[in-house]
Write a protein that holds these residues in place. Structure first.
Motif, short mmCIF file in Angstrom:
data_model
loop_
_atom_site.label_atom_id
_atom_site.label_comp_id
_atom_site.label_asym_id
_atom_site.label_seq_id
_atom_site.Cartn_x
_atom_site.Cartn_y
_atom_site.Cartn_z
N THR A 76 0.86 -1.18 0.00
CA THR A 76 0.00 0.00 0.00
C THR A 76 0.90 1.24 0.00
O THR A 76 2.09 1.15 0.33
N PRO A 77 0.35 2.40 -0.37
CA PRO A 77 1.18 3.62 -0.33
C PRO A 77 1.81 3.86 1.04
O PRO A 77 2.98 4.26 1.12
N LYS A 78 1.07 3.60 2.11
CA LYS A 78 1.62 3.82 3.45
C LYS A 78 2.73 2.83 3.74
O LYS A 78 3.79 3.20 4.28
N GLU A 79 2.53 1.56 3.37
CA GLU A 79 3.58 0.56 3.56
C GLU A 79 4.82 0.91 2.77
O GLU A 79 5.94 0.79 3.27
N ARG A 80 4.62 1.34 1.53
CA ARG A 80 5.76 1.71 0.69
C ARG A 80 6.54 2.88 1.30
O ARG A 80 7.77 2.87 1.32
N GLU A 81 5.81 3.85 1.82
CA GLU A 81 6.47 5.00 2.45
C GLU A 81 7.31 4.57 3.64
O GLU A 81 8.47 4.97 3.79
N LEU A 82 6.72 3.74 4.52
CA LEU A 82 7.45 3.28 5.70
C LEU A 82 8.61 2.38 5.33
O LEU A 82 9.69 2.44 5.95
N TYR A 83 8.41 1.55 4.32
CA TYR A 83 9.47 0.65 3.85
C TYR A 83 10.66 1.44 3.32
O TYR A 83 11.81 1.18 3.69
N GLU A 84 10.40 2.41 2.46
CA GLU A 84 11.49 3.22 1.91
C GLU A 84 12.19 4.02 3.00
O GLU A 84 13.42 4.17 3.00
N ARG A 85 11.41 4.50 3.95
CA ARG A 85 12.01 5.24 5.06
C ARG A 85 12.91 4.32 5.89
O ARG A 85 13.95 4.74 6.40
N GLY A 86 12.49 3.05 6.02
CA GLY A 86 13.29 2.09 6.77
C GLY A 86 14.61 1.75 6.11
O GLY A 86 15.51 1.21 6.76
N LEU A 87 14.74 2.05 4.82
CA LEU A 87 15.98 1.79 4.10
C LEU A 87 16.94 2.98 4.13
O LEU A 87 18.12 2.83 3.83
N ASP A 88 16.43 4.15 4.47
CA ASP A 88 17.23 5.37 4.40
C ASP A 88 18.21 5.47 5.56
O ASP A 88 17.90 5.08 6.70
N GLY A 89 19.37 6.01 5.28
CA GLY A 89 20.29 6.43 6.33
C GLY A 89 21.23 5.39 6.88
O GLY A 89 22.15 5.72 7.64
N HIS A 90 21.03 4.11 6.54
CA HIS A 90 21.92 3.08 7.06
C HIS A 90 23.28 3.15 6.37
O HIS A 90 23.39 3.55 5.21
N VAL A 91 24.31 2.74 7.09
CA VAL A 91 25.64 2.61 6.50
C VAL A 91 25.65 1.35 5.65
O VAL A 91 25.47 0.25 6.16
N HIS A 92 25.83 1.50 4.34
CA HIS A 92 25.87 0.32 3.49
C HIS A 92 26.60 0.64 2.19
O HIS A 92 26.75 1.80 1.81
N GLY A 93 27.08 -0.41 1.55
CA GLY A 93 27.79 -0.25 0.28
C GLY A 93 28.97 -1.19 0.18
O GLY A 93 29.04 -2.21 0.88
N THR A 94 29.88 -0.87 -0.73
CA THR A 94 31.11 -1.65 -0.86
C THR A 94 32.04 -1.34 0.30
O THR A 94 31.77 -0.43 1.10
N GLU A 95 33.12 -2.08 0.40
CA GLU A 95 34.07 -1.84 1.49
C GLU A 95 34.59 -0.41 1.47
O GLU A 95 34.71 0.24 2.52
N GLU A 96 34.90 0.11 0.29
CA GLU A 96 35.41 1.47 0.18
C GLU A 96 34.35 2.49 0.60
O GLU A 96 34.63 3.46 1.31
N GLN A 97 33.11 2.27 0.17
CA GLN A 97 32.03 3.19 0.52
C GLN A 97 31.74 3.17 2.02
O GLN A 97 31.55 4.23 2.64
N VAL A 98 31.73 2.00 2.61
CA VAL A 98 31.46 1.89 4.03
C VAL A 98 32.59 2.51 4.84
O VAL A 98 32.35 3.18 5.86
N ALA A 99 33.82 2.31 4.42
CA ALA A 99 34.95 2.93 5.10
C ALA A 99 34.80 4.44 5.15
O ALA A 99 35.03 5.09 6.19
N ALA A 100 34.39 5.03 4.03
CA ALA A 100 34.21 6.48 3.97
C ALA A 100 33.06 6.93 4.88
O ALA A 100 33.17 7.94 5.59
N GLN A 101 31.94 6.17 4.88
CA GLN A 101 30.80 6.54 5.72
C GLN A 101 31.14 6.43 7.20
O GLN A 101 30.75 7.28 8.01
N LEU A 102 31.87 5.38 7.58
CA LEU A 102 32.23 5.22 8.98
C LEU A 102 33.26 6.25 9.42
O LEU A 102 33.29 6.65 10.59
#
Length: 332
Positions: free
Chosen positions: A266-292
């Motif tokens: 549903t639109p509400k589920e999609r909104e909450l789902y996408e919000r739940g993906l935002d802001g986490h540290v993730h990526g390749t080793e090089e990307q994560v090193a830079a974020q950390l």
């Protein structure tokens, strides 16, 4: 880069797997964490939650400590308002006696997940307001200074040095500072809030018998993979589980990423789902090193406590192995 890395595993259940498997997975992950050189391995406390098997952290910590040899083991955390401080002191006294020099006592102020759970525990939301009082009593049971029950002693805990940590929720940062205890604060999606809590903690810190200087552990989800997309897929099961819980009132077991990707939301589920993906540290080793590196610069944290959960255990272990390389861990 934050060089001291630890893991908090919440024993998340997975669709098609019994709760017992989640507990065995936790123990196996602890063995892997020790092999990879992580500093400590903590377990959590959740009551009556379908998606979490870890309801008795002191019991699970004993299983983890018994299956490992060197890594520090503890709780992230025991929710002190749910318990009598004497009982918590006794539990950790037994753990420290069995596994000397390896036990941590992480403590939080949350109460049950729902009203029904709180009633079953004999607690209500107001009990969280007594956390600072309960914390002082618990520490008094350990060092023998408690006066509320002068004829009673916590055996075998009294006199043992068991490091205590305060998990920051709401007023947790100030409570940790006033007690002179290390602070555990998260999550990394709210970087500015974490930074503010850390600054407040450091400004208010009072040296104590437990520590002469502030000590900060920041916690959050970190996912590392060969590609950015693969790292993001690690996050999908937890993001959907959170969205489901906020729209339907039940926290479900984790589903495979491929199933989550195929869901009609549903639109509400999609909104909450996408919000739940935002802001986490993730990526390749090089990307994560830079974020950390950015996290380290912003918070000055002494330690990173990684809280990642996902359905695919192979991908999860690979993520922890890659993160160990990023941090330059060299094994035990």
């Amino acid at each position: 880069m934050i060089r001291k890395l630890s893991i908090l595993d919440r024993s998340r259940t997975r669709e098609g797997h019994p709760a017992a498997q989640a507990l065995r997975d936790t123990v196996e992950l602890a063995r892997a964490a020790e092999r990879l050189g992580y500093h400590r391995f903590w377990v959590s406390e959740h009551h009556g939650v379908p998606g979490v098997a870890g309801s008795a952290p002191a019991v699970l910590a004993a299983a983890v400590a018994g299956a490992t040899r060197r890594i520090r083991v503890g709780t992230g955390g025991v929710m002190l308002p749910n318990h009598q401080p004497l009982v918590v002191a006794e539990q950790f006294g037994v753990l420290e006696s069995l596994f000397p020099g390896r036990i941590d006592m992480g403590l939080g102020r949350s109460v049950g997940f729902t009203g029904g759970i709180r009633r079953a525990l004999g607690r209500d939301t107001r009990d969280a307001d007594r956390f600072e009082e309960q914390l002082a009593e618990l520490l008094g049971w350990l060092d023998g200074t408690q006066q509320a029950h002068p004829e009673v002693h916590a055996r075998p805990a009294e006199g043992l040095r068991i490091p205590a940590y305060v998990l920051a929720t709401g007023e947790g940062a100030g409570i940790a500072a006033r007690a002179g205890l290390p602070l555990v604060v998260g999550d990394l999606r709210s970087r500015e809030r974490v930074k503010e809590a850390v600054e407040r903690y450091r400004a208010q810190f009072r040296p104590s018998r437990y520590g002469s200087e502030p000590y900060v552990m920041v916690s959050g989800t970190v996912a590392v993979a060969q590609t950015t997309q693969a790292a993001r897929r690690i996050l999908l099961p937890e993001a959907w589980s959170l969205a489901y819980s906020r729209t339907r009132g039940s926290f479900p077991p984790l589903r495979p990423a491929r199933e989550v990707e195929a869901l009609d939301m549903t639109p509400k589920e999609r909104e909450l789902y996408e919000r739940g993906l935002d802001g986490h540290v993730h990526g390749t080793e090089e990307q994560v090193a830079a974020q950390l590196a950015e996290v380290a610069e912003a918070t000055g944290a002494d330690e990173l406590l990684v809280t990642t959960s996902t359905y695919d255990r192979t991908a999860l272990l690979d993520s922890f192995e890659r993160l160990a390389r990023v941090a330059g861990l060299t094994g035990p």
